[in-house]
Design a protein around this motif. Structure first.
Motif: not given
Length: 478
Positions: A44-64
């Motif tokens: 289960i997951y709820g409607p509100l969570y505390d903000r987290r420290a941003a740690s990006p899990i991005g795509r390979v490379g920097s482009g679109p």
């Protein structure tokens, strides 16, 4: 008049207790738990969570992400015209889809060298990305592309090509494995080592989750299956002498993305966490991120009132973009009816272009990073998928799970439960179970017969996984 600024507005501080008190007042007697969502995988997951420290899990490379269009017309000449129009209209990648594959949905190019050459006539392979959709006979396509690039004086190894060699997915789809599994695994390892030695830079093996998703798998079941498939190829490659890092760089992933936006964004992010965890457990201290190709879900598409599929595809494409897909193919809205025409293909292509060029969706590497709700959903999804992966491995791995039928049984259970919820009105398909048209409109599709999956003979057998659109029972009763 003094302009308002953020600094001039005095916002009162509100803690979670104050927020919850206001919410409960607004619920007017309904319990707070009515805002909690139960995922298909049991958490289960709820409607509100505390903000987290941003740690990006991005795509390979920097482009679109790459905008990929499928080359799946059985007529190679017509497929060529479509491919050229797609590339001239903004796509920068093509996916060769061959007849008999799970992703062809009854269509696809003939697996012949001449058909491939005709379909790619006039296509400059040096400026696009190209992928061969998983197929049991994909080696024929690889050799045909080698011959084609030689005839054009191009270096095959230097081109942006993903071979997507896979026998596990086709085994699950057809129910048959030609030859012995051990011989294939040994060949996969040797072939990867030879391709890397020759300088080939693309992905060689592919862990494809679409056929599990289309057959009814939950998010965790799909991720568990692709992770187990990736481990299967990782073992084959390291057995052939490659390091874990070298093997990992040769493996790509494909996921189906449906209209459940937040869950699908979390699914893509979770896969990168899972792949990193698996590689670290194999001794890779600085694992490279997973290379993920996404395709909008076939399962979510409805044949009834198919214009609604445009909206589903838009949400799915948005989820893929925010989740960090490296490339994306959007299925045209008329795909459930037959072979899409140029207008439907153009809509699918432009949908992605608008998200990139007008909505600027690819400008941020991981827009969900730091969002408490998405981060929590990512973690919960990853935990459920890791547990599913461990179950598959405890049963002997992905091939054993398919051979015994345990994986198919779990997927069928999930599909039947989803179908029951639809029949009970707990979920809906707009245009099918909710607000159906009194009379369906006419839609243009190309003249092409959808072929049936042929039975294959092989040394190994399993119960085949076949696609089941969510709305199929509703549509069959009309």
């Amino acid at each position: 008049m003094t302009a308002l600024t953020m600094e001039s507005i005095d916002f009162p501080e509100v803690d979670e207790a104050d927020w919850r008190a206001r919410v409960e007042k607004g619920l007017k007697g309904r319990p707070f738990e009515s805002l909690v969502t139960m995922a298909e995988d049991g958490f289960i997951y709820g409607p509100l969570y505390d903000r987290r420290a941003a740690s990006p899990i991005g795509r390979v490379g920097s482009g679109p992400w790459r905008i990929v269009q499928r080359v799946d017309d059985p007529d190679p000449s017509r497929a060529n015209r479509q491919a050229l129009a797609d590339l001239e209209g903004g796509a920068n990648g093509l996916a060769l889809v061959f007849a008999g594959s799970a992703s062809a949905h009854g269509f696809g190019l003939p697996m012949e060298a001449d058909a491939i050459a005709r379909a790619l006539d006039g296509v400059d392979l040096g400026i696009i990305s190209l992928r061969i959709e998983p197929h049991m006979d994909a080696r024929i396509a690889v050799e045909a592309l080698r011959a084609l690039t030689r005839s054009r004086n191009q270096d095959f190894d230097a081109l942006a090509i993903d071979l997507c060699l896979d026998a596990v997915g086709p085994f699950a789809f057809t129910g048959s494995f030609p030859g012995t599994e051990s011989a294939f695994r040994a060949h996969a390892g040797r072939a990867t080592k030879a391709l890397r030695a020759s300088g080939f830079r693309g992905r060689i093996a592919e862990a494809d989750g679409r056929l599990y998703h289309d057959a009814g798998a939950t998010v965790a079941q799909e991720l568990g299956a692709v992770l187990a498939t990736a481990l299967y190829y990782l073992r084959a490659m390291t057995d052939a002498g490659l390091t874990v890092g070298e093997a990992a760089s040769a493996i790509g992933f494909t996921l189906a993305i449906d209209q459940c936006q937040f869950e699908q964004t979390a699914k893509l992010r979770a896969l990168r966490l899972l792949w990193g965890k698996l590689l670290e457990s194999c001794g890779e201290n600085a694992p490279a991120p997973a290379r993920i190709h996404a395709e909008t879900s076939w399962r979510m598409m409805a044949a009834m009132d198919p214009h609604t599929n445009i909206l589903r595809a838009t949400i799915a494409a948005f989820a893929a973009g925010t989740g960090g897909a490296d490339s994306l193919a959007v299925l045209p809205y008329t795909a459930p009816l037959g072979l899409p025409d140029g207008a439907a293909r153009r809509l699918a292509r432009n949908l992605q272009i608008i998200l990139q060029e007008e909505s600027f969706l690819a400008q941020v590497a991981d827009p969900a990073a730091g969002s408490g709700s998405i981060e929590a959903l990512t973690d919960l999804t990853a935990e459920a998928a890791w547990n599913m992966f461990r179950e598959i491995e405890a049963e002997g791995g992905i091939v054993a799970g398919l051979t015994t039928g345990t994986l198919q049984s779990r997927i069928m259970g999930a599909r039947l439960e989803r179908q029951r919820r639809l029949e009970d009105g707990k979920t809906v398909v707009v245009g099918a179970s909710l607000y159906p048209l009194e009379t369906e409109r006419d839609h243009t599709i190309l003249p092409a017969a959808r072929s049936k999956v042929s039975k294959a003979d092989g040394d190994m057998r399993c119960e085949p996984l076949r696609p089941h659109p969510l709305s199929e029972t509703l549509e069959s009763s009309r």
